[in-house]
Design a protein around this motif. Sequence first.
Motif, PDB file in Angstrom:
ATOM      1  N   LYS A  11       0.825  -1.209   0.000  1.00  0.00           N
ATOM      2  CA  LYS A  11       0.000   0.000   0.000  1.00  0.00           C
ATOM      3  C   LYS A  11       0.859   1.259   0.000  1.00  0.00           C
ATOM      4  N   SER A  72       6.709  -3.333 -14.488  1.00  0.00           N
ATOM      5  CA  SER A  72       6.183  -4.097 -13.354  1.00  0.00           C
ATOM      6  C   SER A  72       7.227  -5.030 -12.756  1.00  0.00           C
ATOM      7  N   SER A  77       4.418  -4.605  -6.248  1.00  0.00           N
ATOM      8  CA  SER A  77       3.040  -5.081  -6.374  1.00  0.00           C
ATOM      9  C   SER A  77       2.319  -4.197  -7.376  1.00  0.00           C
ATOM     10  N   ARG A  78       1.068  -4.501  -7.592  1.00  0.00           N
ATOM     11  CA  ARG A  78       0.206  -3.737  -8.498  1.00  0.00           C
ATOM     12  C   ARG A  78       0.805  -3.578  -9.892  1.00  0.00           C
ATOM     13  N   TRP A  80      -0.409  -4.534 -12.622  1.00  0.00           N
ATOM     14  CA  TRP A  80      -1.460  -4.120 -13.568  1.00  0.00           C
ATOM     15  C   TRP A  80      -1.598  -2.600 -13.596  1.00  0.00           C
ATOM     16  N   LEU A  81      -1.464  -1.943 -12.427  1.00  0.00           N
ATOM     17  CA  LEU A  81      -1.596  -0.499 -12.360  1.00  0.00           C
ATOM     18  C   LEU A  81      -0.398   0.190 -13.017  1.00  0.00           C
ATOM     19  N   SER A 123      -1.874  -3.076 -18.853  1.00  0.00           N
ATOM     20  CA  SER A 123      -2.260  -3.857 -17.670  1.00  0.00           C
ATOM     21  C   SER A 123      -1.863  -5.318 -17.818  1.00  0.00           C
TER      22      SER A 123
END
Length: 144
Positions: A11, A72, A77-78, A80-81, A123
């Motif tokens: 996060k 990525s 993490s993330r 896809w974002l 993504s």
Amino acid sequence: MSRQEKSQLAKGEKINLLVIGKAILISYIITIPTFVILALILANTDFPHKYISPVVVITTIMSILVAGSMVSKKAKSRGWLHGALVGFVYMFVLYILSSIVFNNFSIDRYVLTMAVIGILTGSIGGIMGINIKRGSRSKVKYKG
């Protein structure tokens, strides 16, 4: 590290703009020579014009997949974002450049379709990159 600690780290992760910039630069290093070759083929052969648009879309998809995967791999993490952001920026730059060249800043169905293709492809590239990275880390030897 517990699952909760990993979630908290994810996060707090920030998007690295330098990595995104490098990935977009590499995607254009793939795109521009391909478009130059296509232009040479069009100028010197009787290449059917109905195949121009599919070649442009395929080239764009491949470039964004590579960029999304690259960015990525550096993310925790993330994916896809990160990939979607790369796809969006790639398409935005392409839109601005083509609008300047053709002196037409209109947004039509083609522009919106290409933007969606860019974001979705980024993504997918991001998901692929994060999973390739995880796959290389988590290989377990089978003792059978």
